[in-house]
Structure formats: C-alpha cells, structure tokens
Design an enzyme around this catalytic site. Structure first.
Site, PDB file in Angstrom:
ATOM      1  N   CYS A   1       0.852  -1.088   0.001  1.00  0.00           N
ATOM      2  CA  CYS A   1      -0.080   0.039  -0.139  1.00  0.00           C
ATOM      3  C   CYS A   1       0.826   1.304   0.009  1.00  0.00           C
ATOM      4  O   CYS A   1       1.450   1.517   1.214  1.00  0.00           O
ATOM      5  CB  CYS A   1      -0.957   0.105   1.145  1.00  0.00           C
ATOM      6  SG  CYS A   1      -1.998   1.538   1.233  1.00  0.00           S
TER       7      CYS A   1
ATOM      8  N   CYS B   1      -0.575   4.477   2.390  1.00  0.00           N
ATOM      9  CA  CYS B   1      -0.580   4.293   3.827  1.00  0.00           C
ATOM     10  C   CYS B   1      -0.244   2.862   4.254  1.00  0.00           C
ATOM     11  O   CYS B   1       1.014   2.574   4.196  1.00  0.00           O
ATOM     12  CB  CYS B   1      -2.057   4.942   4.218  1.00  0.00           C
ATOM     13  SG  CYS B   1      -3.252   3.973   3.312  1.00  0.00           S
TER      14      CYS B   1
END
Length: 206
Positions: free
Chosen positions: A111, A114
């Site tokens: 990701c 985040c």
C-alpha cells in the site's frame, strides 16, 4: 507515482533510532550472524503472537479444493463466506481480491499511500509493511525488495505488484509446496505464513 512519493516524503527523514536499527541489521547480516530469510521469519513469528488470522484456512482450502480456488480468485468475499469468514475489515467496507502465484508469475502486495491491509484475514499488519522503505520501493524495485526478505526469484519469473487502497485489499494465494498431496487441510494451513500471503515469502516447506 509522484503522488505516492509525495505521501512517503511527508513522513520525514529517518530518526536516529531508525538509522541505528537499520545499520545494526545490515551489520549482523553482512557478518553472516543471521540471513535475511531468518530475520524475516523471526520478525513474523514475534508479530503474529496471539493473533488468530483466517488466511491460512482460506489458502489451505484453495490448495485442496479446485472449485473453491476458482471461486476464491473470482470472488474472494464469497469464497471466504463459505468458510464462515468475513472478508471485509470491521472498520471499513472493503473488497478483497486474491491473486494467485504461478510458476510464471509471483505477486507482491503493498500500500504505497498508507498501510491498507486485509486485517480481518491476515491479522495486524507487520511493521515493515507500514514502513516508508517498503512502501516506496516495492513498486520501483520489487525484485531487490524480495531479495532482502530472503526470497530470490529467477529472472524469468514476472513480478506483479498490487497496490492496496482504502476500498480494495489484496491477498496472495501462494503456490502449494511439493510433496504435500497427503496432507489434510489442517496440516496444509500450518505451512501458510502471513508473509507468504503478502508475497514476500514462500510457504513453509514440508
């Protein structure tokens, strides 16, 4: 890519503690005290203490049941529901997508913005998954990142990187280890690790 890098840059520079930890890790590996693979396995064992993740059950069923595997890679939420598992995170409405490793293709999950992660399936996300280093490099140089985890893939194997979002989470379906045809689903599940479902490791050998 610029947006992703900007998000990473906002975290700021490494702290002295982070730099010391990185230098210590590099030193002990350079001296052969521990290998990248041993370090990864040790970190995973510590971070998984007390967690009851559902991922190994799903993978084991997919290895043992071709019809379930077909459903899993087309509709992971429906497949998980067959085992009584809720694929969506309790804190948000999310879609789970399962990507299958093959002899030609290896999948890696990250990701970049985040730390979006299928917590209901894999348990708490590892600290390295949330780190700036992993998030910024997994897309740019996945083969080098995997090597640092102790996973060296042949140059002929394609690496596909999947970037999770707030609405879409990924899980890797690793390849079944050889010589495991005689194992039950419960025994197969013991070979499945969290890291193998993220894509930074293979399942445990028999």
């Amino acid at each position: 890519e610029e947006t992703e890098q900007n998000a990473v840059d906002l975290e700021g520079a490494e702290t002295p503690g982070m730099m010391l930890a990185r230098e210590l890790k590099d030193a002990v590996m350079a001296k052969g005290v521990i290998t990248p693979k041993e370090l990864r396995a040790g970190v995973e064992k510590l971070e998984m203490l007390g967690q009851q993740s559902e991922g190994p059950r799903i993978v084991a069923r997919a290895w043992a049941d071709p019809a379930f595997k077909e459903l899993l890679v087309t509709d992971a939420s429906a497949a998980a529901a067959e085992l009584g598992i809720m694929a969506a995170n309790s804190t948000a409405s999310t879609v789970l997508t399962v990507v299958e490793n093959t002899p030609e293709t290896h999948n890696l999950v990250v990701c970049t913005l985040c730390s979006c992660y299928p917590r209901s399936i894999l348990g708490l996300s590892p600290t390295w998954y949330r780190s700036r280093n992993y998030r910024s490099r997994a897309v740019r140089e996945p083969r080098a990142v995997l090597k640092e985890f102790g996973l060296e893939l042949p140059e002929s194997m394609q690496i596909q990187v999947h970037d999770s979002t707030a609405d879409l989470r990924y899980m890797v379906l690793p390849m079944r280890p050889p010589e495991t045809d005689h194992l039950s689903e419960e025994e197969l599940a013991k070979l499945v690790t969290r890291d193998s479902m993220i894509g930074v490791a293979n399942p445990l050998p028999l």
